[in-house]
Write an enzyme that holds these catalytic residues in place. Sequence first.
Site, PDB file in Angstrom:
ATOM      1  N   GLN A  39      31.597  25.157  18.305  1.00 61.56           N
ATOM      2  CA  GLN A  39      31.373  26.269  19.397  1.00 61.56           C
ATOM      3  C   GLN A  39      32.263  25.809  20.516  1.00 61.56           C
ATOM      4  OE1 GLN A  39      29.509  28.885  19.384  1.00 61.56           O
ATOM      5  NE2 GLN A  39      29.996  29.328  21.426  1.00 61.56           N
ATOM      6  N   ASP A  63      35.119  31.405  11.840  1.00 57.83           N
ATOM      7  CA  ASP A  63      35.799  32.004  13.265  1.00 57.83           C
ATOM      8  C   ASP A  63      36.900  32.729  12.992  1.00 57.83           C
ATOM      9  OD1 ASP A  63      33.926  32.058  15.617  1.00 57.83           O
ATOM     10  OD2 ASP A  63      34.375  29.894  15.945  1.00 57.83           O
ATOM     11  N   LYS A 116      23.200  32.556  17.313  1.00 60.18           N
ATOM     12  CA  LYS A 116      23.626  32.538  15.980  1.00 60.18           C
ATOM     13  C   LYS A 116      22.894  32.123  14.995  1.00 60.18           C
ATOM     14  CE  LYS A 116      28.451  32.091  17.965  1.00 60.18           C
ATOM     15  NZ  LYS A 116      29.590  31.275  18.272  1.00 60.18           N
TER      16      LYS A 116
END
Length: 288
Positions: free
Chosen positions: A97, A120, A53
Amino acid sequence: MGRLIDGKQIAAQIRAELASEVEELTARGKRPPCLAVIWVGEDPASATYVRAKGKACQKIGMNFELHHLEEGISEKDLLKLIEELNNREEIDAMLVQLPLPKHISEKKVIEAIAPNKDADGFHPYNLGRLLIGAPTFIPCTPAGILELLKRSQIETVGKEVVVIGRSNIVGKPIAALLMQKNTGNATVTVCHTATKNLTFHTKRADILIVAAGQPKMIKAEMVKDGAVIIDVGIHRTEAGLCGDVDFKEVEPKVAAITPVPGGVGPMTVAMLLKNTVQAYKIRNNIVL
Ligand code: GUN
């Protein structure tokens, strides 16, 4: 022989489009968008994802801010960091995460992220908006699947779509999106672990989306001739990576199929970048 849906190439195209958007922003004297990632502990898979990422952000000229916290950090301190990032003007989007250590509530953490910085798209506010068809941050894997279908000119309107898997981050949102009039307009069936006759359903699918988490579970006799297969699975085996679909068996029968690796996987990071640029534009009232 099935046509390969090349996620690697489509993801590269999306990243190139985003890179030119970022370039245009900086050419106008604006700061580039910034994604913050919080990573707790030392999970090796998370390490790989977080690194990917970060690299992806930097490659398209975006800022990336990593907060690597020790495994033992308290939930309270993690929530405090999220609040700080929520309040910082130069942070456009963030994610925590997953998985998190057991002593930290995933639900509390997700709900602490400001919905307008939710890279997200996991916040219940954004998932609720998704369900009613309102503009929102779409979770990266479902967003990637929509882009793969669109950019491969695969029609969804009126099609029989079968989704295997009902997770909050893949199965449920992709089913909701594909049944929604403006993002799919398909007839959608969702199968899961209690589904009685899986083959009965999968055989009817014009488009079969498999997010079951079972290596090579979809066999040739389970799919219709000429179907489109989207394989969300990714499994490390001794023979290399494989998906939820038995690619070797299924590929000759179908019209199109995503390979593993190189199908859905590369799309998720590209869509994360897209969500971050979207957050930036909304927060700064910018139309490009
Ligand atoms: N862990 C595995 N997949 C994901 C994802 O899409 N988002 C986050 N935050 N963590 C993950």
